[in-house]
Design an enzyme around this catalytic site. Structure first.
Site, mmCIF file in Angstrom:
data_model
loop_
_atom_site.group_PDB
_atom_site.id
_atom_site.type_symbol
_atom_site.label_atom_id
_atom_site.label_comp_id
_atom_site.label_asym_id
_atom_site.label_seq_id
_atom_site.Cartn_x
_atom_site.Cartn_y
_atom_site.Cartn_z
ATOM 1 C CE1 TYR A 188 -10.943 -11.240 0.675
ATOM 2 C CE2 TYR A 188 -10.070 -13.432 1.091
ATOM 3 C CZ TYR A 188 -10.985 -12.437 1.377
ATOM 4 O OH TYR A 188 -11.936 -12.611 2.352
ATOM 5 C CB CYS A 189 -6.255 -6.726 -0.342
ATOM 6 S SG CYS A 189 -4.821 -6.612 -1.423
ATOM 7 C CB THR A 190 -9.417 -3.378 -2.642
ATOM 8 O OG1 THR A 190 -10.000 -3.344 -1.348
ATOM 9 C CG2 THR A 190 -10.346 -2.709 -3.646
ATOM 10 C CB ILE A 217 -11.501 -8.222 -4.535
ATOM 11 C CG1 ILE A 217 -10.966 -8.852 -3.249
ATOM 12 C CG2 ILE A 217 -12.988 -8.518 -4.684
ATOM 13 C CD1 ILE A 217 -11.432 -8.142 -1.985
#
Length: 311
Positions: A188-190, A217
């Site tokens: 996961y990342c922004t 996210i």
């Protein structure tokens, strides 16, 4: 020209598709953004486009509609959030070899359908279904810089010790995560872009079952807020620094100086330093706490001063 501040919003977006002439696309984006009074950052590479823009909602809608007309950009997922009207000081549109600097520009293969060989995209509800099925056997793997995870992350996530995305290659090659190669991993990342490349890099290195959260996210938080598997605040690369998905956001950040709970990031006082401190309101009042102690910044300052000397 669009009126400033009437209804400020921010959009976060990326699209992987072949770009034959990045410089031409750059000029087109500048010509599109400037009359709309949009500010923020756009990066363009032979692999596509990545950006964060702030401005009036009507101006941003015009930008989105026009940008989607470019071949390969029609399916871009534009993520909207509230803005303050002064979230970016200026417009910056640049070309780079990579949209995200992992250091593997020649390894990426893209089509108008996106990156070839990356991890499967899971919608937030699919992430929950997988978590319920596997329990502790599911591993959340943070695809961001380590300091971003100080204020928010998925519960029990693995947070690699990286300061930049370029550090991921050495981190994965170090062997410290080899025990995860046969595990089910959700990265996961922004907004999702870093995981597009990270999952490709991980699969190339023998991680067998790697997924990524569709929309990152941001999309997960829109769906579940603080009632799911995410805890804390989301770090942002603009004037807001962090955002919460609800009033129930857990405060997990700790001041770098006194360990008091906080989610406030401030820039180091050294103009040559791009590091930030996580600091509470009390410690922020002491100017000594803002002095630069980062070796990389000191080296940058010495290099800059040396290059400025007459030759």
């Amino acid at each position: 020209m669009a009126r400033k501040g009437r209804n400020p919003k921010i959009i976060l977006f990326y699209g992987f598709a072949p770009v034959a002439d990045p410089e031409a696309l750059k000029l087109w984006q500048i010509a599109l953004c400037e009359p709309l009074n949009l500010k923020g950052r756009i990066l363009i590479s032979p692999h596509g486009i990545n950006g964060t823009l702030g401005g009036d909602i009507d101006a941003l809608k015009k930008y989105v509609k026009t940008t989607k007309q470019y071949p390969g950009f029609k399916k871009i997922d534009f993520k909207w959030s509230e803005g303050a009207g002064n979230d970016f000081p200026r417009l910056s549109v640049k070309t780079r070899p990579e949209l995200v600097s992992f250091g593997v520009p020649d390894n990426l293969k893209v089509t108008e359908d996106g990156i070839v060989g990356g991890g499967k995209h899971l919608k937030p509800k699919e992430v929950h279904a997988l978590a319920e099925k596997l329990g502790d056997n599911l591993v959340f793997f943070d695809g961001r810089n380590a300091y971003e995870a100080k204020v928010g992350k998925f519960k029990n996530a693995v947070v690699p010790d990286v300061k930049t995305t370029k550090d991921f290659i050495a981190e994965l090659d170090s062997g410290k995560y080899d025990h995860l190669k046969n595990k089910t991993i959700v990265t996961y990342c922004t907004g999702g872009i870093r995981c597009e490349i990270l999952t490709t890099v991980m699969k190339e290195r023998g991680f067998n079952e790697v997924y990524q959260i569709a929309g990152g996210i941001v999309r997960y938080g829109e769906k579940y807020g603080d009632k799911g598997l995410w805890e804390g605040s989301l770090y942002t690369f603009d004037g807001r620094k962090t955002i919460d998905f609800s009033d129930d956001a857990k405060l997990i950040g700790k001041c770098d100086f006194c360990q008091s709970p906080t989610k406030q990031f401030i820039n180091c006082a050294n103009d040559f330093c791009h590091n930030q401190y996580l600091i509470c309101s009390t410690c922020e009042l002491d100017a000594d706490n803002l002095r630069c102690t980062h070796d990389n910044a000191k080296q940058s300052e010495v290099t800059s001063l040396h290059s400025a000397q007459p030759r």
